[in-house]
Each structure stands twice: as C-alpha cells, then as structure tokens.
Design a protein around this motif. Structure first.
Motif, PDB file in Angstrom:
ATOM      1  N   THR A   9       0.830  -1.202   0.000  1.00 14.18           N
ATOM      2  CA  THR A   9       0.000   0.000   0.000  1.00 14.18           C
ATOM      3  C   THR A   9       0.861   1.247   0.000  1.00 14.18           C
ATOM      4  N   ARG A  10       1.899   1.242   0.854  1.00 15.73           N
ATOM      5  CA  ARG A  10       2.789   2.404   0.892  1.00 15.73           C
ATOM      6  C   ARG A  10       3.525   2.586  -0.427  1.00 15.73           C
ATOM      7  N   ALA A  11       3.941   1.472  -1.008  1.00 13.61           N
ATOM      8  CA  ALA A  11       4.663   1.552  -2.281  1.00 13.61           C
ATOM      9  C   ALA A  11       3.779   2.142  -3.366  1.00 13.61           C
ATOM     10  N   ARG A  12       2.519   1.703  -3.402  1.00 11.70           N
ATOM     11  CA  ARG A  12       1.605   2.233  -4.424  1.00 11.70           C
ATOM     12  C   ARG A  12       1.410   3.725  -4.239  1.00 11.70           C
ATOM     13  N   THR A  13       1.203   4.153  -2.995  1.00 14.08           N
ATOM     14  CA  THR A  13       0.982   5.570  -2.730  1.00 14.08           C
ATOM     15  C   THR A  13       2.202   6.399  -3.107  1.00 14.08           C
ATOM     16  N   THR A  14       3.391   5.905  -2.762  1.00 20.33           N
ATOM     17  CA  THR A  14       4.629   6.632  -3.084  1.00 20.33           C
ATOM     18  C   THR A  14       4.809   6.759  -4.587  1.00 20.33           C
ATOM     19  N   MET A  15       4.569   5.655  -5.312  1.00 18.62           N
ATOM     20  CA  MET A  15       4.722   5.690  -6.770  1.00 18.62           C
ATOM     21  C   MET A  15       3.716   6.632  -7.394  1.00 18.62           C
ATOM     22  N   ALA A  16       2.493   6.620  -6.898  1.00 15.76           N
ATOM     23  CA  ALA A  16       1.454   7.470  -7.462  1.00 15.76           C
ATOM     24  C   ALA A  16       1.795   8.942  -7.275  1.00 15.76           C
ATOM     25  N   ARG A  17       2.230   9.296  -6.028  1.00 20.24           N
ATOM     26  CA  ARG A  17       2.543  10.705  -5.771  1.00 20.24           C
ATOM     27  C   ARG A  17       3.746  11.160  -6.580  1.00 20.24           C
ATOM     28  N   LYS A  18       4.727  10.293  -6.705  1.00 17.83           N
ATOM     29  CA  LYS A  18       5.904  10.637  -7.506  1.00 17.83           C
ATOM     30  C   LYS A  18       5.514  10.875  -8.956  1.00 17.83           C
ATOM     31  N   ALA A  19       4.647   9.993  -9.483  1.00 18.63           N
ATOM     32  CA  ALA A  19       4.224  10.148 -10.878  1.00 18.63           C
ATOM     33  C   ALA A  19       3.452  11.432 -11.077  1.00 18.63           C
ATOM     34  N   ALA A  20       2.645  11.811 -10.090  1.00 19.87           N
ATOM     35  CA  ALA A  20       1.783  12.980 -10.243  1.00 19.87           C
ATOM     36  C   ALA A  20       2.566  14.279 -10.322  1.00 19.87           C
ATOM     37  N   SER A 236       0.915   1.661 -12.764  1.00 20.37           N
ATOM     38  CA  SER A 236       1.824   1.135 -11.738  1.00 20.37           C
ATOM     39  C   SER A 236       1.041   0.420 -10.644  1.00 20.37           C
ATOM     40  N   HIS A 237      -0.092   0.986 -10.278  1.00 18.85           N
ATOM     41  CA  HIS A 237      -0.942   0.368  -9.266  1.00 18.85           C
ATOM     42  C   HIS A 237      -1.448  -0.986  -9.747  1.00 18.85           C
ATOM     43  N   LEU A 238      -1.906  -1.056 -10.984  1.00 20.00           N
ATOM     44  CA  LEU A 238      -2.393  -2.325 -11.529  1.00 20.00           C
ATOM     45  C   LEU A 238      -1.266  -3.350 -11.616  1.00 20.00           C
TER      46      LEU A 238
END
Length: 454
Positions: A9-20, A236-238
């Motif tokens: 969960t943390r990894a997904r959130t970190t990747m999402a925020r970085k991408a944004a 990335s989440h998928l």
C-alpha cells in the motif's frame, strides 16, 4: 516489521505521488497539448470553415486536431449532436465491477479528486470503447456537464462524439488535450479537457482513458502532463496488484498490432513482423509444424526457399533461447497464452461480450502470411457471426464504431435492424455513405476494366 500488504500500500501511494509531480513528461507530448493562451475566436472560425466547406486552417488548428476532425467527418458525426447514454444504471454497475480500471480508481481519486473539486473540474474514466464509467467532481460542474451527456454510461468515443480528449486519446493511443472549438461538436466547445490512455501493464492492452474536464483554466501544458502522470500511476498500481507471472508462462499479444508483444518469465519482447507471424502460427499449432508446411503458412511467394525460413528461425531462437523454440517439428516448448486464443475460447463457451472485450483488433492486421490471414479471417468471422446472432445493439455498436469495423457494411446493416429508433439516424447515414463509397469504387473498377480491353 512492516507487513507485505502494508508495504504494498505504501509503495503504491509513493509511486502514485511521484508520478503525479513528475512533469518532465511534457517533452514527450508535442502537439498533444494546447498553448497557454490559445486563440478561441480563431479556432471557432476555423471550425466553421471546416464544417461548412471541409477546409482545415493550419494554424490555428493543430495537426492532431485536424486529423481528428477529418475522422469525425468521415464517421458522419453531427457538429450539433449530443453524446448518447448506452449503459443504463444496472448495466453500468456490472460493467464497472468487472472492468480492470475499477481496481485503479482509489489511486485515481486520491490524485485527482481534490484537484477536480477545488478547481471546479471533473475527473472521468472511460473504457476502451469510450464509454464513461465514472464522472466525478465539483457538483455545479457535474450539473452543467449533464446538459451535454457527459455522464457515466455515455459513449464519448471519437467516432460517435467527435473530437474530445478521452475519445481522441483512445483513437490515437496517446495523451491528448482539447480546447474550446477544437472540439468537433459545438455544445462541447465551452469546455477544455485533457486525457491519457491507460494500458494493462502485463499485456499492453488498452483499457481506457483517464480525463480531466473543466473550463479555460485547464488550457495549459501542465494539465496534460498531470493527467498523463495519473495514468502512469494507475498502470503502476495495476502492476502491483497483478500476480507475478509463472516462470514458464508465455503471453503473446498480437490482436490489433503488426508487431506482437511476447512476455516470457517476466521478460517483455517486441517482435519483428516476421517473428510475430512465426509465433502466431506456432502458438496456434502447439503440437508443432514441419518445415515445408511452415514455409507455406508464412510466405506467399513460391520462390522463397527453406534456407530463408531457417535463417529467420535461427534469429528467433537467438532471441527466445533454444529452451523455448524447438525443432523437428518446429514448436514452442511452453504453453502459450495468446490473446487471439482467449477470444476464440470465449466464443466457444458463448461468452460473446467477454470475447469482444478481449478483441483489440484484427490479428496482425498488415500480415499477408497465408496462415495468419486464415486465422485472422476465421476469428473475425466467428466474432461477427456471434454478434449478429446475439443481436445486442450495444455490442454491435462496439464493433461498427471501432477502427476495424467502421467500414463493415454487413455489421452496420445488422445494427440498423436492432438499434432503437433514437439511435437509428446516424446508423442509416453511415450506411448511405458506405453504399456511395462502394458504388464509386465499383464504377472506377468498371472503367479500368473497359480501358484495359481497348
């Protein structure tokens, strides 16, 4: 110790925020975006010139928009029409639940939800057919959007609704921003939107698009960079949710593309056209194919020698490894999960809707290899026949409004027999246009034949 689930969960959130916040993607987008101060008046005049006389003024019209206008005109989209709602509430709920993008909605809402509400914008997510699955955001903007049927369940594919960001992003399979009178339909020209396609991270299959829609404040390159970053975060989440592929699993994606994608043991390969043809034939024939037969399945020309085929197979073996490509007969050592095989199996079980959902286009559409041509035609004919037998207007429309079905006269006629009265007019218009094109083509052929006899 951090649990596996919490870590993911943390990894997904970190990747999402970085991408944004990663706006370096701007360099890749070229004329997909509008300038920060586009000339709305000049665009309206250019739009009127095109819709009244077919003339495109470059500039102020960008090449991407000009191409989209031409496609919209060929599809007989009315500049004054409105999008139509195709999925009723019960159908919409089921489609959402089954769609792969439902798993990415938490990330999409986290990145875009507050931005849409605070900026009086809308976030929207559509499937690969351009049907809106989710439309959310500022309440006042939602009310205004209902006037043009920008609502969940409505189809906004380019071939139905004309130039618009989500529909055009799906049509060209890349991020797109559309401003004001760049929209083909006049009722939409008060809006600006930016959209980016989302793909299955395992297979590369187009799943749909994520979109931000609102007013003129979105007319900035950062809007497009932002929505593309959200699409990447969703992918990335998928990818994190997808199960790790088995080491001996081979996945072949060949529908709707001339160069197949092969995924084996977590390794992805883009194949050449000839290697794509070889893999398709061998995937269809798991028991193997002899050299002489393989030669006839791959080459039209009788002059091609076995030496040529052996050279191609040698290059392919070097790419795949000798443990995967075997000889005497030529065969693949591992079972292959091919997308065209999945469609075929679903048709065999009667799951027509699921088969159409997996069908991303004709099998290696530019291939002229006899074995591939036969497979391509057989699969398309089976799917077309199943759609006609089912008689579902929505499924038939999915075919006829697709890039590969837009000139399919038989399927347009089948659609005309079952479509509700409210949607009949554009179907009949398309049929008349196709009949005129066929008559003109027949006349040209007849004249050439007469000329050759003289």
């Amino acid at each position: 110790m951090v649990s596996g689930r919490l870590w993911a969960t943390r990894a997904r959130t970190t990747m999402a925020r970085k991408a944004a916040v990663d706006l370096d993607v701007e360099a890749e987008l070229s004329d997909a975006w509008v300038t920060s101060e586009p000339d709305a008046g000049a665009l309206r005049r250019a739009h009127e010139a095109f819709t009244s006389g077919g003339r495109v003024q470059l500039p102020p019209v960008r090449p991407l928009v000009a191409d989209s206008w031409r496609r919209s005109a060929r599809a007989r989209v009315s500049p004054d029409g409105a999008a139509r709602v195709e999925l009723a509430d019960d159908e919409l709920a089921g489609h959402r639940e089954e769609h792969p993008l439902s798993a990415a909605m938490p990330v999409i809402r986290e990145l875009m939800g507050a931005y849409a509400r605070d900026g009086e914008h809308l976030l929207a997510v559509c499937d690969a057919a351009g049907r809106m699955l989710w439309v959310e955001g500022h309440p006042g903007t939602l009310r205004r959007a209902r006037a043009m049927n920008f609502v969940a369940g409505a189809r906004w594919s380019e071939s139905v609704a004309g130039t618009n960001a989500p529909g055009t992003a799906i049509a060209v399979d890349r991020p797109v921003q559309v401003f004001s009178a760049e929209h083909f339909r006049r009722p939409v020209q008060a809006w600006t939107c930016a959209a980016a396609p989302v793909h299955d991270p395992r297979t590369g299959r187009l799943l749909g698009a994520v979109d931000i829609t609102g007013g003129d404040r979105l007319a900035h390159p950062h809007s497009l960079a932002f929505v593309q970053a959200v699409a990447r975060a969703a992918e990335s989440h998928l990818a994190l949710l997808a199960p790790a592929p088995a080491e001996d699993r081979v996945r072949l994606t060949a529908l709707g593309r001339d160069e197949a994608l092969l995924r084996v043991g977590g390794r992805g390969l883009r194949l050449s056209r000839r290697h794509s043809e070889i893999l398709v034939v061998l995937a269809h024939r798991p028991d193997g194919v002899g050299g002489d037969e393989l030669l006839t399945l791959l080459y039209e020309e009788e002059s091609v020698t076995p030496v040529t085929l052996r050279a191609e197979l040698s290059r392919l073996r070097g790419l795949l490894g000798p443990e995967l490509l075997r000889s005497r007969p030529y065969r693949l050592a591992a079972s292959v999960d091919a997308d065209f095989g999945t469609v075929d199996r679903r048709l065999g079980s009667g799951a027509v809707s699921a088969a159409l959902g997996e069908y991303a286009g004709p099998l290696l559409p530019s291939s002229r290899a006899p074995g591939v041509v036969r497979l391509r035609e057989r699969l398309a004919d089976r799917l077309r026949a199943a759609l006609v037998d089912r008689g579902d207007p929505a499924l038939l429309a999915d075919w006829t409004y697709s890039a590969w079905g837009e000139d399919d006269v038989e399927m347009w006629r089948a659609l005309s027999e079952v479509v509700p009265d409210a949607g009949l007019a554009p179907v009949l218009a398309r049929l008349r246009a196709l009949d005129a094109e066929l008559s003109a083509g027949a006349t040209v052929l007849q004249r050439r034949a007469e000329h050759s006899r003289r």
